[in-house]
Design a protein around this motif. Sequence first.
Motif: not given
Length: 387
Positions: A205, A208, A210, A236, A291, A294
Amino acid sequence: MKMKPISEVVLSTPASGIRRFFDVAAKMPDAISLGVGEPDFHTPWRVREACIYSLERGRTSYTSNYGLQELRDAIAAYLINNEQLEYNPDNQILITVGVSEAMDLAMRALLNPGDEVICPEPCYVSYKPCILFAGGVPVVIPTTAQAEFRVDPDRIRAAITPKTKALLISYPSNPTGAVATREMLQEIVAIAVEHDLYIITDEIYDRLTYDTTHVCLPTLQGAYDRTIYLNGFSKAYAMTGWRIGYAAGPEDVIEAMMKIHQYTMLCAPIMGQMAALEAINHGYDDSQEMIEQYNQRRRVIVRGLNDAGLPCFMPGGAFYAFPSIKETGLSSEEFSERLLMEEKVVVVPGNAFGDCGEGYVRCSYATSIEKIEQALLRIARFVKKVS
Ligand SMILES: Cc1ncc(COP(=O)(O)O)c(C=O)c1O
């Protein structure tokens, strides 16, 4: 006819707790699933097209056991450019059938019977079975919501015995969404150096994250020579079904992993490898768009869960929220089962990821905002009813 019993270690390992409710949900047309840890996006078109084109050209053969040279070269270049991490594509990178196979190979290559592997929990469901199937002994360390599910290095220290062989680390985390800090990881590496341990790091991950920049473990001081770095394309690039991952690390360990892979798998499928090549070379923008989505969903789901009365910390990575359901008085299993039967929402009980996951459920936000909002309304109604 009474046959001899099958392998004890396999018999005593429970089936994955993730999929249990999925069969029930599959028969409910209006069920909303926050259960699967799988992107809801299609693989980017350019990636699918590259695979189609390679098929048209008849690329349907085996590849080298290590994997397509072009793909290994591309991964090596990617790791240098993005992490300043240098691996020789000829003997330090192995293309595998997902991170799943890479994890299995790493355990089988490293462990002798009885070797212990320290593994923070809650963790991805395959870790303990992979250690057990390789003849090792998982030594689990609980993490807590108060510490945002980051492992306490002192607890690792306390768990070390003469039999400890390796540490298994994975941030961003499935199921909690926790991310690691540089200081914490550096301390873990220092422990590994002090006790001469391997580190297996599953960074599937890594893209990913943030709010913070991902810290790639083998880049830390002292880590490179003892770390087996695992990554892949499933998350990804929305490529779960293509089954491509890779391992990078010390030449002797990668060679040992390759030996097992050579006899058991031969190579990862060439179609998946051709697709992965396109993804790593040209898929960055497509992946970045997913991404960003998400990230939006993360905020919506975490706010909604907290508003519904399920305290949930803001996960810094992956695509999971891990709210506490303790205030409902239900166990994770009861909560998940009743939520499915009464409100048709699938979540995964936290205890599927280790005992310390009890009192939590995993909600995947790899699904559309509309579905997340619908699910949140149903969850809020359910919590009100049971509390
Ligand atoms: C932490 C983690 N590692 C590995 C995997 C398996 O990945 P792959 O599809 O590359 O086998 C998953 C899948 O959910 C995961 O969450």
